[in-house]
Design a protein around this motif. Structure first.
Motif, short mmCIF file in Angstrom:
data_model
loop_
_atom_site.label_atom_id
_atom_site.label_comp_id
_atom_site.label_asym_id
_atom_site.label_seq_id
_atom_site.Cartn_x
_atom_site.Cartn_y
_atom_site.Cartn_z
N MET A 1 0.86 -1.04 0.02
CA MET A 1 0.08 -0.07 -0.01
C MET A 1 0.85 1.26 -0.01
O MET A 1 2.02 1.19 0.32
N LYS A 2 0.28 2.39 -0.28
CA LYS A 2 1.32 3.58 -0.58
C LYS A 2 0.80 4.39 0.89
O LYS A 2 -0.38 4.56 1.36
N ASP A 13 6.03 3.28 -1.02
CA ASP A 13 5.22 1.88 -1.09
C ASP A 13 5.70 1.10 0.28
O ASP A 13 6.97 0.86 0.32
N ILE A 14 4.59 0.80 0.97
CA ILE A 14 5.10 0.00 2.22
C ILE A 14 4.25 -1.26 1.99
O ILE A 14 3.32 -1.40 1.63
N LYS A 15 4.99 -2.20 2.55
CA LYS A 15 4.24 -3.76 2.57
C LYS A 15 3.07 -3.77 3.00
O LYS A 15 2.54 -3.35 4.45
N GLY A 16 2.05 -4.20 2.31
CA GLY A 16 0.64 -4.32 2.62
C GLY A 16 0.52 -5.25 3.85
O GLY A 16 -0.68 -5.14 4.69
N THR A 17 1.39 -6.10 4.04
CA THR A 17 1.13 -7.07 5.19
C THR A 17 1.83 -6.67 6.55
O THR A 17 2.14 -7.17 7.55
N LEU A 19 3.24 -4.63 9.91
CA LEU A 19 2.56 -4.30 10.91
C LEU A 19 2.09 -2.70 10.67
O LEU A 19 1.16 -2.53 11.18
N LEU A 20 3.00 -2.15 10.38
CA LEU A 20 2.81 -0.59 10.18
C LEU A 20 1.61 -0.31 9.25
O LEU A 20 0.56 0.49 9.63
N ALA A 21 1.64 -0.98 8.16
CA ALA A 21 0.62 -1.05 7.28
C ALA A 21 -0.81 -1.27 7.94
O ALA A 21 -2.07 -0.59 7.67
N LYS A 22 -0.92 -2.39 8.68
CA LYS A 22 -2.02 -2.65 9.30
C LYS A 22 -2.53 -1.60 10.09
O LYS A 22 -3.84 -1.37 10.43
N GLN A 23 -1.52 -1.12 10.95
CA GLN A 23 -1.94 -0.04 12.11
C GLN A 23 -2.42 1.09 11.35
O GLN A 23 -3.35 1.85 11.83
N LEU A 24 -1.88 1.66 10.26
CA LEU A 24 -2.39 2.54 9.32
C LEU A 24 -3.81 2.43 9.07
O LEU A 24 -4.63 3.73 9.02
N ARG A 25 -4.14 1.22 8.56
CA ARG A 25 -5.48 1.02 8.20
C ARG A 25 -6.53 1.09 8.99
O ARG A 25 -7.57 1.71 9.12
N LYS A 26 -6.00 0.57 10.28
CA LYS A 26 -6.83 0.51 11.34
C LYS A 26 -7.03 1.72 12.36
O LYS A 26 -7.47 1.91 13.23
N ARG A 27 -6.31 2.89 11.74
CA ARG A 27 -6.18 3.98 12.35
C ARG A 27 -5.44 4.28 13.76
O ARG A 27 -5.70 4.77 14.71
N ARG A 28 -4.84 2.95 14.00
CA ARG A 28 -3.81 2.91 15.30
C ARG A 28 -2.67 3.87 15.16
O ARG A 28 -2.30 4.53 16.14
N VAL A 29 -2.19 4.00 13.84
CA VAL A 29 -1.19 4.94 13.80
C VAL A 29 -1.55 6.04 12.74
O VAL A 29 -2.01 5.54 11.85
N LEU A 30 -1.75 7.29 13.08
CA LEU A 30 -2.25 8.22 12.27
C LEU A 30 -1.48 9.03 11.43
O LEU A 30 -1.99 9.86 10.34
N SER A 31 -0.18 8.98 11.55
CA SER A 31 0.88 9.52 10.47
C SER A 31 2.00 8.45 10.19
O SER A 31 2.21 7.58 10.80
N PRO A 64 5.37 1.60 16.94
CA PRO A 64 6.11 0.86 16.05
C PRO A 64 7.33 1.26 15.74
O PRO A 64 8.27 0.74 15.02
N TYR A 65 7.61 2.60 16.05
CA TYR A 65 8.97 3.08 15.84
C TYR A 65 10.12 2.68 16.76
O TYR A 65 11.14 3.21 16.46
N ILE A 66 9.96 2.00 17.85
CA ILE A 66 11.02 1.56 18.81
C ILE A 66 11.40 -0.04 18.43
O ILE A 66 10.76 -0.57 18.18
#
Ligand code: ZN
Length: 66
Positions: A1-2, A13-17, A19-31, A64-66
């Motif tokens: 996903m982009k 482009d980050i891997k759709g699978t 953890l970060l992509a998952k969190q972005l989709r679920k709005r766990r990570v907003l930025s 996710p950044y640690i």
């Protein structure tokens, strides 16, 4: 996903699978920050920490950044 970096508007482009992509989709990570900006900020934070005038606040859970 982009994902678009919040600082430099670079689209990555980050891997759709990932953890970060998952969190972005679920709005766990907003930025999303690209590696370049994260490195830059890490460096600046380390510099400020070295001066001793800056106290670091860090979220331990779900960061996710640690
Ligand atoms: Zn960036």
């Amino acid at each position: 996903m982009k994902a678009k970096c919040i600082l430099c508007d670079q689209v990555n482009d980050i891997k759709g699978t990932s953890l970060l992509a998952k969190q972005l989709r679920k709005r766990r990570v907003l930025s999303y920050m690209c590696d370049e900006c994260r490195d830059r900020i890490d460096k600046k934070t380390a510099e400020r920490l070295a001066t001793g005038n800056f106290k670091e606040y860090r979220q331990k859970k779900n960061d996710p950044y640690i």
